[in-house]
Design a protein around this motif. Structure first.
Motif, mmCIF file in Angstrom:
data_model
loop_
_atom_site.group_PDB
_atom_site.id
_atom_site.type_symbol
_atom_site.label_atom_id
_atom_site.label_comp_id
_atom_site.label_asym_id
_atom_site.label_seq_id
_atom_site.Cartn_x
_atom_site.Cartn_y
_atom_site.Cartn_z
ATOM 1 N N LYS A 199 -1.650 6.834 2.430
ATOM 2 C CA LYS A 199 -0.518 6.223 1.709
ATOM 3 C C LYS A 199 0.769 6.352 2.507
ATOM 4 O O LYS A 199 1.071 7.417 3.051
ATOM 5 C CB LYS A 199 -0.324 6.905 0.352
ATOM 6 N N ASN A 223 3.091 9.960 -6.751
ATOM 7 C CA ASN A 223 2.303 9.261 -5.725
ATOM 8 C C ASN A 223 2.489 9.927 -4.377
ATOM 9 O O ASN A 223 3.206 9.418 -3.523
ATOM 10 C CB ASN A 223 2.771 7.807 -5.573
ATOM 11 N N TYR A 283 -2.439 -2.155 6.587
ATOM 12 C CA TYR A 283 -3.791 -1.858 6.134
ATOM 13 C C TYR A 283 -4.768 -1.800 7.305
ATOM 14 O O TYR A 283 -5.577 -0.879 7.400
ATOM 15 C CB TYR A 283 -4.214 -2.924 5.123
ATOM 16 N N THR A 339 -1.993 2.310 3.541
ATOM 17 C CA THR A 339 -1.646 1.485 2.394
ATOM 18 C C THR A 339 -0.162 1.679 2.137
ATOM 19 O O THR A 339 0.293 2.801 1.890
ATOM 20 C CB THR A 339 -2.413 1.931 1.126
ATOM 21 N N ILE A 368 5.104 5.025 2.761
ATOM 22 C CA ILE A 368 6.288 4.357 2.203
ATOM 23 C C ILE A 368 7.216 4.017 3.370
ATOM 24 O O ILE A 368 7.050 4.538 4.474
ATOM 25 C CB ILE A 368 7.046 5.261 1.214
ATOM 26 N N ILE A 405 5.416 -5.206 -2.373
ATOM 27 C CA ILE A 405 5.900 -3.828 -2.257
ATOM 28 C C ILE A 405 7.190 -3.687 -3.071
ATOM 29 O O ILE A 405 8.179 -4.365 -2.787
ATOM 30 C CB ILE A 405 6.217 -3.478 -0.779
ATOM 31 N N ILE A 461 2.846 1.647 -0.087
ATOM 32 C CA ILE A 461 2.943 1.659 -1.548
ATOM 33 C C ILE A 461 4.353 1.443 -2.100
ATOM 34 O O ILE A 461 4.494 1.071 -3.256
ATOM 35 C CB ILE A 461 2.316 2.939 -2.164
ATOM 36 N N PHE A 505 2.635 10.636 -0.840
ATOM 37 C CA PHE A 505 2.320 9.789 0.317
ATOM 38 C C PHE A 505 2.241 10.672 1.554
ATOM 39 O O PHE A 505 2.785 11.776 1.583
ATOM 40 C CB PHE A 505 3.359 8.670 0.467
#
Lengths: 207, 207
Positions: free
Chosen positions: A84, A143, A104, A109, A86, A128, A111, A145
């Motif tokens: 994950k 979440n 990806y 990913t 950001i 996003i 997020i 990351f």
């Protein structure tokens, strides 16, 4: 595993992966180490040495199976992990990455994005959501990351990077042109220095 | 000169330059090869070997004079040459470079941008005029440039790169993620591969 492998070998892995991806797309099923080496500007023995760092794959005489080698290298790089991530800073570079870059395919990913500009916070860019930087801690709690992409102005880079380290990220992809020199050995910083690249070109074209 | 020097050494030169720039700005006047090496993650002997490729500078025992070393390396890289450059593609990345990147400090004068989008052609961004791609040849005839920065979509990258080679550029700074593999040995291509950088980070944070 990464500790035992030299950075030069590590940096060649994505290039092998990219090249094997092209071969796969072209429907090529076998490649010799000599041919692979030529395409990458290496020697065949260097290619074999690189692969030996990971136990070596395939039969030299026959050449490598492109599909197998591709998936072995994918798994070495970890592109299937989908860590994950950001992104902090939705200026031109941030926007370019959010809109056009395939996180990806590189193992991540994306997020969320963060900015301080009220004009953009609350919007959604390429699926996003853009959140306010003040929400970083609350967001991380929900979440967690693993990677923060820093595309914010240099002036805020150190403060935000240290914040990310305190939160517990494993990696920072740094576009700020600031040498972060993070003291924490559990945090990997990967710098994208446009100026180093352009100065290298300058050197190479200067008589 | 560049032919005799390994790419690894060449790629370290901008890093030395950047670091010496910081030292200059901090008012540091002398630095030992040991200290310089530590800051760059090298050994002192590697630093001395790097500098010996260019005849070596300064006295080891005393350390290097920061100002002198900075200007020696500036001249080796050629940052004072101010090669003329243009940029093709005024999307997010092109815009980010035009607005925020200091080409001048890296040895280049950015003289024009090119795009096909009528909405942007004719505008001026950060003092750089945006012209139509169809004007490239006429522009080159009047203002021969040495470097083209490619920030256009991958689909047009090869065609435009070949066009640049025919015009006679000496270098291409390639952001298109396409391996251009230009056959002309007089043209240097410097690639900025975001994906290689991010996959390297992926590898390094993957257990």
């Amino acid at each position: 595993m990464s500790r035992r492998i030299s950075m030069a070998v590590i940096r060649r892995m994505p290039k092998y992966y990219r090249y094997l991806n092209d071969l796969k797309n072209e429907g090529v099923s076998k490649i010799s180490s000599r041919k692979l080496a030529e395409s990458m500007g290496l020697t065949a023995s260097q290619v074999r040495q690189d692969f030996n760092c990971f136990g070596g794959f395939g039969q030299q005489g026959y050449g490598y199976n492109v599909d197998t080698l591709h998936s072995e290298i994918a798994s070495i790089i970890g592109v299937n992990r989908k860590h994950k991530a950001i992104i902090i800073g939705v200026g031109n570079i941030g926007r370019a990455l959010i809109n056009n870059f395939d996180f990806y395919q590189c193992g991540f990913t994306m997020i969320a994005a963060f900015d301080t500009d009220k004009a953009i916070v609350g919007k959604v860019l390429n699926k996003i959501p853009v959140l306010d930087v003040s929400e970083l801690d609350a967001f991380y709690a929900e979440n967690p990351f693993e990677v923060a992409v820093l595309t914010l102005p240099k002036a805020y880079a150190r403060e935000i990077a240290e914040h990310m380290v305190r939160l517990g990220v494993k990696g920072i992809w740094n576009f700020t042109n600031l040498d972060l020199r993070i003291g924490d050995e559990n945090v990997t910083v990967e710098d994208v220095h446009f100026s180093d690249s352009l100065m290298t070109l300058c050197f190479r074209i200067t008589d």
